[in-house]
Design an enzyme around this catalytic site. Structure first.
Site, PDB file in Angstrom:
ATOM      1  CD  GLU A  95      -3.114  -0.753   0.235  1.00 35.01           C
ATOM      2  OE1 GLU A  95      -3.086   0.313  -0.414  1.00 35.01           O
ATOM      3  OE2 GLU A  95      -4.011  -1.605   0.087  1.00 35.01           O
ATOM      4  CD  GLU A 126       4.239 -21.541  11.997  1.00 35.02           C
ATOM      5  OE1 GLU A 126       4.370 -21.717  13.222  1.00 35.02           O
ATOM      6  OE2 GLU A 126       3.236 -21.028  11.485  1.00 35.02           O
TER       7      GLU A 126
END
Length: 311
Positions: A95, A126
């Site tokens: 963004e 992970e």
């Protein structure tokens, strides 16, 4: 398989101490509630998140100052995490260019498992302690950069490994987690540990924990961009007009902040090559583009300082 059993017991013990994994007794009747009552109950839980974030204002402010300082030295902000936490970082990074006119490489988002993990779960990604470090090496991480490791539990191996590598390089390290005394916080320069407590649905850390992460990353980028002069009077002035709506917003922004009419605002934007900030400087000081452009550059892109210099 004694080793596997020992590891399982170790993990169960770790999880038992995490606030985000706690089961709340009064949640046992959720499936019996009406939809309206469910909405109200979940909303009540969500309202606790901003207050939890507020308790870490000092740490967040220190992080913003550190990020801003490194931006000014040409450094980057690099987020990384797994699952929801990784997606929060990727979203915030994506963004920044349309909102603040930044280069796509200025704020970067990494996620365990690579880009496919943005939309689909990548099993065991992970748990890879070396993967984040490998990605940071590819980015040629330096001491001018800031890395932000995001992990709800605060123990994700992917994040711990990345933070450890970043500290070795000399980058500023920041850890965002939802549990106090986290492993990620222990290896970071700044630990932002926001205790959001048990989730509405136990263990679903995309909920309150994910919301707290989004609130924090919003502040990290937005406030550092404000300090860099990417806004003026609370308005975005470095946006990139890539569509009709944004082009209209550019004209409207120049009109609102300068008092110019639509024709004058559009003409100034044309002369400024679409730069809202430069168009504002032209309109507000009456300076020609030949004088306004270097003044803005000399002011480090800070419109307020450029206006003062030309008046």
């Amino acid at each position: 398989m004694p080793n596997d059993d020992a590891r399982l017991n170790e993990l169960l013990e770790e999880l038992s101490h995490l606030a985000t994994e706690t089961v709340t007794p009064d949640r046992g009747d959720l499936d019996l509630l009406s939809t309206t009552d469910l909405v109200r109950a979940m909303n009540a839980e969500d309202r606790t998140v901003p207050d939890a974030v507020a308790t870490r204002s000092t740490e967040i402010a220190a992080a913003v100052d550190g990020i801003t300082d490194r931006f000014r030295r040409g450094g980057r902000l690099i987020y990384f995490g797994a699952g929801t936490a990784g997606r929060v970082g990727v979203l915030d990074a994506s963004e920044c260019p349309p909102t603040f006119g930044t280069d796509p490489g200025m704020v970067v988002g990494l996620i365990a498992g690579g880009e496919v993990a943005i939309r689909s779960a990548v099993e065991d990604a992970e748990d890879d302690t070396e993967a984040a470090a490998a990605s940071l090496r590819e980015l040629e991480l330096s001491e001018r950069d800031t890395v932000v490791g995001i992990s709800a539990s605060g123990r994700t191996p992917y994040v711990v490994g990345g933070l450890e590598f970043a500290r070795e390089v000399g980058a500023l390290t920041i850890a965002i987690s939802s549990n106090e005394g986290s492993a990620t916080g222990a290896v970071a320069d700044i630990a932002i540990e926001i205790v959001t407590g048990p989730e509405f649905v136990s263990g679903s850390t995309r909920l309150k924990s994910g919301t707290s992460q989004k609130l924090v990353v919003n502040m990290l980028t937005t406030l550092s961009m404000i300090k860099l002069g990417k806004t003026y009077r609370g308005v975005m002035v470095d946006l990139i007009a890539t569509n009709e709506k944004l082009r209209a917003r550019s004209v409207r922004t120049v009109m609102q902040l300068s008092g110019a009419g639509v024709d004058e605002a559009a003409a100034a934007l044309g002369a400024a090559g679409g730069s809202v900030k430069l168009a504002l400087l032209i309109v507000m000081t009456g300076a020609p583009i030949e004088k306004a452009a270097p003044a803005l550059e000399s002011a480090g892109g800070v419109l307020r300082d450029a206006i003062a210099a030309l008046r």
